[in-house]
Design an enzyme around this catalytic site. Structure first.
Site, short mmCIF file in Angstrom:
data_model
loop_
_atom_site.label_atom_id
_atom_site.label_comp_id
_atom_site.label_asym_id
_atom_site.label_seq_id
_atom_site.Cartn_x
_atom_site.Cartn_y
_atom_site.Cartn_z
N LYS A 26 22.01 -0.47 -2.27
CA LYS A 26 20.83 0.39 -2.30
C LYS A 26 20.68 0.91 -0.77
O LYS A 26 20.33 -0.23 -0.20
CB LYS A 26 19.71 0.04 -2.87
N ARG A 30 12.89 -1.41 -12.38
CA ARG A 30 13.25 -2.61 -12.05
C ARG A 30 12.40 -3.66 -11.45
O ARG A 30 12.30 -4.66 -11.56
CB ARG A 30 14.49 -2.80 -11.24
N ASN A 52 -9.13 -1.07 -8.24
CA ASN A 52 -8.17 -0.33 -7.02
C ASN A 52 -8.94 -0.13 -5.97
O ASN A 52 -10.26 0.30 -5.90
CB ASN A 52 -7.48 0.79 -7.41
N MET A 63 3.03 -8.20 -6.82
CA MET A 63 4.33 -7.63 -6.58
C MET A 63 4.45 -6.32 -5.55
O MET A 63 5.54 -5.76 -4.81
CB MET A 63 4.54 -6.54 -8.19
N LYS A 103 2.00 -8.20 4.87
CA LYS A 103 1.43 -7.55 3.78
C LYS A 103 0.86 -8.67 3.04
O LYS A 103 1.52 -9.85 2.97
CB LYS A 103 2.28 -6.87 2.64
P1 NAD Z 1 1.32 4.09 -3.82
O1 NAD Z 1 1.25 4.64 -2.61
O2 NAD Z 1 1.51 5.13 -5.11
O3 NAD Z 1 0.00 3.35 -3.95
C1 NAD Z 1 -0.52 2.31 -3.10
C2 NAD Z 1 -1.52 1.31 -3.58
O4 NAD Z 1 -1.98 0.50 -2.64
C3 NAD Z 1 -2.93 2.09 -4.34
O5 NAD Z 1 -3.10 1.34 -5.37
C4 NAD Z 1 -3.58 2.16 -3.01
O6 NAD Z 1 -5.16 2.09 -3.62
C5 NAD Z 1 -3.30 0.62 -2.40
N1 NAD Z 1 -3.57 0.89 -0.97
C6 NAD Z 1 -2.91 1.71 0.00
N2 NAD Z 1 -3.34 1.30 1.17
C7 NAD Z 1 -3.97 0.05 1.24
C8 NAD Z 1 -4.69 -0.82 2.05
N3 NAD Z 1 -4.77 -0.52 3.17
N4 NAD Z 1 -5.42 -1.92 1.46
C9 NAD Z 1 -5.27 -2.16 0.22
N5 NAD Z 1 -4.75 -1.26 -0.70
C10 NAD Z 1 -4.17 -0.23 -0.53
O7 NAD Z 1 2.35 2.90 -3.81
P2 NAD Z 1 3.60 2.16 -4.62
O8 NAD Z 1 4.71 2.80 -4.80
O9 NAD Z 1 2.60 2.15 -5.98
O10 NAD Z 1 3.66 0.63 -4.14
C11 NAD Z 1 2.69 -0.22 -4.11
C12 NAD Z 1 3.23 -1.55 -3.36
O11 NAD Z 1 4.43 -2.03 -3.89
C13 NAD Z 1 3.75 -1.05 -1.97
O12 NAD Z 1 3.03 -2.11 -1.03
C14 NAD Z 1 5.14 -1.08 -2.12
O13 NAD Z 1 5.87 -1.59 -1.09
C15 NAD Z 1 5.29 -2.29 -3.07
N6 NAD Z 1 6.80 -2.20 -3.76
C16 NAD Z 1 7.13 -3.50 -3.98
C17 NAD Z 1 8.23 -3.64 -4.73
C18 NAD Z 1 8.94 -4.83 -5.15
O14 NAD Z 1 9.89 -5.08 -5.80
N7 NAD Z 1 7.93 -6.06 -4.85
C19 NAD Z 1 9.15 -2.46 -5.27
C20 NAD Z 1 8.39 -1.02 -5.01
C21 NAD Z 1 7.43 -1.11 -4.17
#
Ligand code: NAD
Length: 334
Positions: A81, A124, A173, A233, A240
């Protein structure tokens, strides 16, 4: 010098292109669950492995770009990917996260398919926490807690509710204005939704999914009840953090891949403070394969650190390619 065609070369059947829209049509949460569960099992058996991840700031458009790749010998899925994060995209009407999955023929190295990776990444990731709930949450879990309300959270909620007879969703949130979209998803799956404090999520929920981009703990150890299952997740990068390291230290910890969990997952903080060692962490595939019992009591706090591995992406891309091959003559082949 001109290339001379190799007469013994295995003939290619063409490169399939599966678009984002086709992925959404062809891969639902159930198929993603099955594929991710199978590949976690293959990883724990040593049949599938992820290659080192590359992630670079490219010095253009503030973008982070990289590769996640691997090979699953059990399903013969080989690929990569490629993609990353372009923070200025939203202003141009595109998603900030962009990715494409490339699958190769493991016998010849020939490119088999190019598959849109944006929807599949969300599906996924939701499948991973859903697999953890299926294998680790108490059977009598009734309250689903959500910390996070962004793009991923909506997929997480939809997948989680399939695993237990949840009766309500409680959510918090850091940006409360994002909660109505999540409430709408709860409404679509027929569950009452209550916006509460983070402390109340801990006090009320039997299963808690954290899916934010936080760099500081949002859920403290004292707030969470015995018997809770946590699916952490959001933490997929060094620095982080979503939950109190003391909570990780108290929990029975499971993950997709131990090496990634201790370096970029939620567990990194409990490891750094000495509350946990790598030896305390179990690959969830061991529970799937029946070589680890998983939850052993109703009082145990279980924690799944879902860091997101390339093999998950390849697994769902392979589902898309199979479904397209079986069902869709309109799919483009080059
Ligand atoms: P998004 O931008 O749509 O949403 C962000 C979320 O984080 C919201 O709930 C927001 O309120 C919160 N947020 C933003 N800045 C913040 C801060 N400084 N402190 C606390 N909370 C904060 O993003 P998303 O696409 O929903 O992704 C959310 C997280 O999941 C990201 O960290 C992303 O990297 C991670 N992610 C993980 C995987 C995995 O496989 N584990 C896969 C995809 C995304």
């Amino acid at each position: 010098m001109q290339d001379v065609p190799d007469k013994k070369a295995v003939p290619t059947t063409g490169v399939m292109i599966v678009s984002e829209a086709d992925c959404q049509r062809l891969v639902g949460p159930d198929q993603a669950f099955e594929a991710v569960e199978a590949v976690f099992g293959a990883m724990a058996r040593g049949d599938a492995y992820n290659f080192p991840v590359i992630r670079e700031a490219i010095g253009h458009a503030d973008a982070l770009y990289g590769f996640k790749s691997g090979f699953d010998r059990a399903s013969l899925t080989l690929g990569v990917k490629s993609g990353g994060y372009w923070p200025g995209n939203a202003d141009k009407g595109h998603a900030n996260h962009q990715s494409t999955i490339f699958l190769f023929n493991p016998d010849t190295g020939q490119l088999k398919a190019m598959v849109g990776g944006n929807y599949l990444t969300a599906v996924r990731t939701a499948a991973a926490s859903s697999v953890s709930i299926a294998h680790l949450a108490r059977n009598d879990a009734r309250v689903l807690g959500m910390i996070g309300a962004g793009h991923q959270a909506q997929f997480q909620l939809r997948a989680a509710v399939e695993q237990r007879s949840f009766e309500q969703v409680v959510a918090w949130n850091p940006h409360p204005e994002m909660l109505p979209k999540l409430a709408a998803v709860a409404g679509e799956v027929g569950l009452p939704f209550h916006a509460v404090s983070a402390e109340e999520v801990g006090a009320q929920a039997d299963v808690i999914i954290t899916i934010t981009s936080a760099f500081e703990p949002l859920l403290m150890a004292d707030w969470v009840r015995p018997g809770t299952h946590l699916a952490c997740m959001g933490t997929d990068t060094a620095g982080k953090q979503e939950i109190d390291a003391a909570l990780t230290g108290r929990a029975s910890v499971f993950t997709d891949e131990i090496a990634q969990s201790i370096s970029i997952g939620e567990v990194q903080h409990a490891i750094a403070t000495g509350m946990l060692t790598a030896g305390d962490i179990t690959p969830i595939g061991a529970v799937i394969n029946g070589t680890h019992p998983g939850r052993t009591s109703d009082d145990q706090i279980t924690l799944f650190d879902g860091t997101g591995v390339g093999l998950q992406d390849l697994a769902v891309a392979a589902v898309a390619v199979r479904a397209a091959t079986d069902a869709d003559p309109k799919i483009v082949r080059l």
